[in-house]
Design a protein around this motif. Structure first.
Motif, short mmCIF file in Angstrom:
data_model
loop_
_atom_site.label_atom_id
_atom_site.label_comp_id
_atom_site.label_asym_id
_atom_site.label_seq_id
_atom_site.Cartn_x
_atom_site.Cartn_y
_atom_site.Cartn_z
N ASN A 86 0.81 -1.21 0.00
CA ASN A 86 0.00 0.00 0.00
C ASN A 86 0.84 1.27 0.00
O ASN A 86 0.31 2.38 0.05
CB ASN A 86 -0.92 0.01 1.23
CG ASN A 86 -1.79 -1.23 1.29
OD1 ASN A 86 -2.55 -1.50 0.38
ND2 ASN A 86 -1.65 -2.00 2.36
N GLY A 87 2.16 1.10 -0.07
CA GLY A 87 3.06 2.24 0.01
C GLY A 87 3.29 2.91 -1.33
O GLY A 87 2.63 2.61 -2.34
N VAL A 88 4.25 3.81 -1.35
CA VAL A 88 4.61 4.56 -2.55
C VAL A 88 5.39 3.65 -3.49
O VAL A 88 6.31 2.94 -3.08
CB VAL A 88 5.46 5.80 -2.19
CG1 VAL A 88 5.90 6.52 -3.46
CG2 VAL A 88 4.67 6.72 -1.27
N GLY A 89 5.00 3.65 -4.78
CA GLY A 89 5.72 2.86 -5.76
C GLY A 89 7.15 3.35 -5.93
O GLY A 89 7.38 4.55 -6.10
N ARG A 90 8.09 2.45 -5.86
CA ARG A 90 9.50 2.83 -5.93
C ARG A 90 10.10 2.46 -7.27
O ARG A 90 9.91 1.35 -7.78
CB ARG A 90 10.29 2.14 -4.81
CG ARG A 90 9.85 2.57 -3.41
CD ARG A 90 10.67 1.88 -2.35
NE ARG A 90 10.25 2.28 -1.00
CZ ARG A 90 10.80 1.80 0.11
NH1 ARG A 90 11.76 0.89 0.04
NH2 ARG A 90 10.36 2.22 1.29
N GLN A 91 10.84 3.39 -7.84
CA GLN A 91 11.52 3.15 -9.09
C GLN A 91 12.68 2.16 -8.88
O GLN A 91 13.21 2.03 -7.78
CB GLN A 91 12.08 4.45 -9.66
CG GLN A 91 11.03 5.43 -10.13
CD GLN A 91 10.37 5.02 -11.43
OE1 GLN A 91 10.91 4.22 -12.19
NE2 GLN A 91 9.20 5.56 -11.71
N GLY A 92 13.02 1.46 -9.96
CA GLY A 92 14.20 0.61 -9.91
C GLY A 92 13.91 -0.86 -10.14
O GLY A 92 14.81 -1.60 -10.54
N SER A 93 12.68 -1.28 -9.88
CA SER A 93 12.32 -2.67 -10.16
C SER A 93 10.97 -2.68 -10.86
O SER A 93 10.19 -1.72 -10.75
CB SER A 93 12.25 -3.50 -8.87
OG SER A 93 11.17 -3.08 -8.06
N LEU A 94 10.67 -3.75 -11.57
CA LEU A 94 9.41 -3.85 -12.30
C LEU A 94 8.24 -3.78 -11.32
O LEU A 94 8.19 -4.55 -10.35
CB LEU A 94 9.37 -5.14 -13.10
CG LEU A 94 8.17 -5.31 -14.03
CD1 LEU A 94 8.19 -4.26 -15.14
CD2 LEU A 94 8.15 -6.72 -14.65
N PHE A 95 7.33 -2.85 -11.53
CA PHE A 95 6.16 -2.60 -10.70
C PHE A 95 6.54 -2.13 -9.29
O PHE A 95 5.67 -2.05 -8.42
CB PHE A 95 5.25 -3.84 -10.61
CG PHE A 95 4.89 -4.42 -11.95
CD1 PHE A 95 4.26 -3.65 -12.91
CD2 PHE A 95 5.21 -5.73 -12.27
CE1 PHE A 95 3.93 -4.18 -14.15
CE2 PHE A 95 4.88 -6.27 -13.50
CZ PHE A 95 4.26 -5.49 -14.45
N GLY A 96 7.82 -1.87 -9.04
CA GLY A 96 8.25 -1.50 -7.69
C GLY A 96 8.22 -2.67 -6.73
O GLY A 96 8.30 -2.47 -5.51
N LEU A 97 8.09 -3.89 -7.23
CA LEU A 97 8.01 -5.07 -6.38
C LEU A 97 9.40 -5.46 -5.85
O LEU A 97 10.42 -5.14 -6.47
CB LEU A 97 7.38 -6.23 -7.15
CG LEU A 97 5.88 -6.09 -7.44
CD1 LEU A 97 5.41 -7.16 -8.41
CD2 LEU A 97 5.07 -6.14 -6.15
N PRO A 98 9.45 -6.19 -4.75
CA PRO A 98 10.74 -6.48 -4.10
C PRO A 98 11.46 -7.71 -4.62
O PRO A 98 12.55 -8.04 -4.13
CB PRO A 98 10.33 -6.69 -2.64
CG PRO A 98 8.97 -7.32 -2.74
CD PRO A 98 8.31 -6.64 -3.92
N PRO A 122 10.80 -1.88 -23.35
CA PRO A 122 11.09 -2.38 -22.00
C PRO A 122 11.41 -1.28 -21.00
O PRO A 122 10.91 -1.31 -19.86
CB PRO A 122 12.30 -3.30 -22.23
CG PRO A 122 12.15 -3.77 -23.63
CD PRO A 122 11.59 -2.60 -24.38
N MET A 123 12.18 -0.28 -21.40
CA MET A 123 12.49 0.81 -20.49
C MET A 123 11.25 1.65 -20.21
O MET A 123 11.01 2.07 -19.06
CB MET A 123 13.60 1.68 -21.06
CG MET A 123 14.02 2.83 -20.12
SD MET A 123 14.61 2.25 -18.51
CE MET A 123 16.22 1.58 -18.99
N GLY A 124 10.43 1.89 -21.23
CA GLY A 124 9.22 2.66 -21.03
C GLY A 124 8.27 2.00 -20.05
O GLY A 124 7.69 2.65 -19.18
N VAL A 125 8.10 0.69 -20.19
CA VAL A 125 7.23 -0.05 -19.27
C VAL A 125 7.83 -0.07 -17.87
O VAL A 125 7.13 0.14 -16.87
CB VAL A 125 7.00 -1.49 -19.79
CG1 VAL A 125 6.31 -2.34 -18.73
CG2 VAL A 125 6.18 -1.46 -21.07
N LEU A 126 9.13 -0.31 -17.77
CA LEU A 126 9.80 -0.35 -16.47
C LEU A 126 9.63 0.97 -15.71
O LEU A 126 9.30 0.98 -14.52
CB LEU A 126 11.29 -0.66 -16.65
CG LEU A 126 12.15 -0.64 -15.39
CD1 LEU A 126 11.72 -1.74 -14.42
CD2 LEU A 126 13.64 -0.81 -15.76
#
Length: 349
Positions: free
Chosen positions: A14-26, A55-59
């Motif tokens: 439920n937190g803020v989406g973080r850049q760096g991984s796909l969908f911000g998932l861990p 791929p970069m645009g989606v990421l």
């Protein structure tokens, strides 16, 4: 490296989406159930280049999505992760694209095809070799994850990119079907002289004897030779064209019933090949070859959901032809399509 359980425990959906991984998932490819392999390649595109940046645009757009799905409990816990985007393939593809463009421009200007092929023979051979190497690289990369029991998806790039994954699946499954969501039939023979053209992906896929049937949905731009290939396929290719589907709906048919008929043509194991230009181009205006008509996103995703609900198994998938454009719109839509597709592919239901 933390375990999947630890990654889930430490993550706030439920937190803020973080850049760096796909969908911000861990998750990482090692802990995820669904692994995405990005392929930044659009060497043979015949209309508008740019999908190598898909791929970069989606990421970049993907951390903006929310994870809750009403159909799949705690869907994000399935675990989705993407490999790093290969700079070597991106650079090689860009170099070859620069070589290809003058040749395609000459073809479109009406140059003699045979003479042009002789003049550019070295380039054509170089592209074919690189395309074969890309196919083999992807087959190797995806094979490692398949053998570890993961579901693998390809994020293109143009529609030529997933052939290596299809080849890897053919080694591991005696037979399967392909569900192709697309504006185009992609049944050309070595289009514009390129054996591994984006417009020839399904011709190449059908060379795999394990592909029991190709079911095309939403096609609305195809040539007479492609139509003839469908008609003469002995039922191996089944096409549900956009015009025919829409006309049935105008006469009262429901999309639910049409989906049931489409799915009936598929075998138990299904590979989903989702060219984003199968959607209405308002949703993907910068895709390589947009065509008026097509699906709303929910229509396409409903079909994919019904494939799983029917008891069939999605053994692999791709999402191709996302063109990032000048803003995040195409990447935004692509990210949502990819998330839902990955969740349904990885869902045990």
């Amino acid at each position: 490296m933390s375990s999947k359980e630890e990654q889930i425990e430490q993550f706030d959906p439920n937190g803020v989406g973080r850049q760096g991984s796909l969908f911000g998932l861990p998750f990482t490819p090692e802990t995820a159930e669904v692994v995405i392999i990005p392929v930044p390649w659009d060497v043979t595109v015949s209309y508008a280049a740019g999908t190598a940046g898909g791929p970069m645009g989606v990421l970049e757009a993907s951390p903006q999505i929310d994870y809750f799905l009403p159909d799949i409990a705690e869907a994000w816990k399935i675990g989705i992760a993407m490999e790093d985007i290969s700079t070597s393939w991106a650079e090689r593809g860009a170099m070859l694209r620069d070589k290809v463009e003058p040749y395609i421009e000459a073809l479109e200007a009406g140059a003699d095809t045979a003479e042009l092929a002789k003049e550019h023979a070295a380039m054509l051979n170089e592209v074919e070799l690189a395309s074969e190497q890309l196919r083999d690289w992807l087959a190797h990369q995806s094979g490692k994850y398949l053998d570890a029991g993961k579901v693998v998806g390809v994020l293109g790039g143009d529609h030529s990119t997933p052939l290596g994954l299809m080849s890897a699946l053919a080694v591991r499954h005696q037979e399967f079907g392909i569900l192709q969501i697309d504006a185009h039939a992609d049944l050309r023979e070595a289009y514009e002289g390129f054996r591994y053209s984006h417009a020839s992906i399904m011709t190449n896929a059908l060379e795999l004897p394990q592909v029991q049937r190709l079911v095309q949905v939403g096609v609305r731009d195809y040539c007479e030779a492609e139509h003839g290939k469908v008609v003469n396929s002995g039922g191996r290719i089944v096409s549900f064209h956009d015009q025919a589907l829409k006309e049935e709906q105008f006469a009262g048919a429901t999309w639910h019933d049409q989906c049931a008929r489409i799915i009936e043509a598929l075998p138990d194991k299904v590979y989903v090949s989702f060219d984003i230009d199968g959607l209405d181009p308002k949703l993907c205006p910068h895709t390589g070859t947009p065509v008026a008509g097509g699906f709303e996103l929910e229509e396409a995703l409903y079909l994919i959901k019904q494939v799983v609900k029917s008891g069939r198994k999605i053994i692999g998938f791709d999402l191709c032809e996302v063109g990032p454009g000048q803003d995040e719109w195409d990447g935004n839509v692509g990210a949502r399509a990819l998330y839902r597709l990955a969740c349904w592919a990885g869902s045990p239901s």
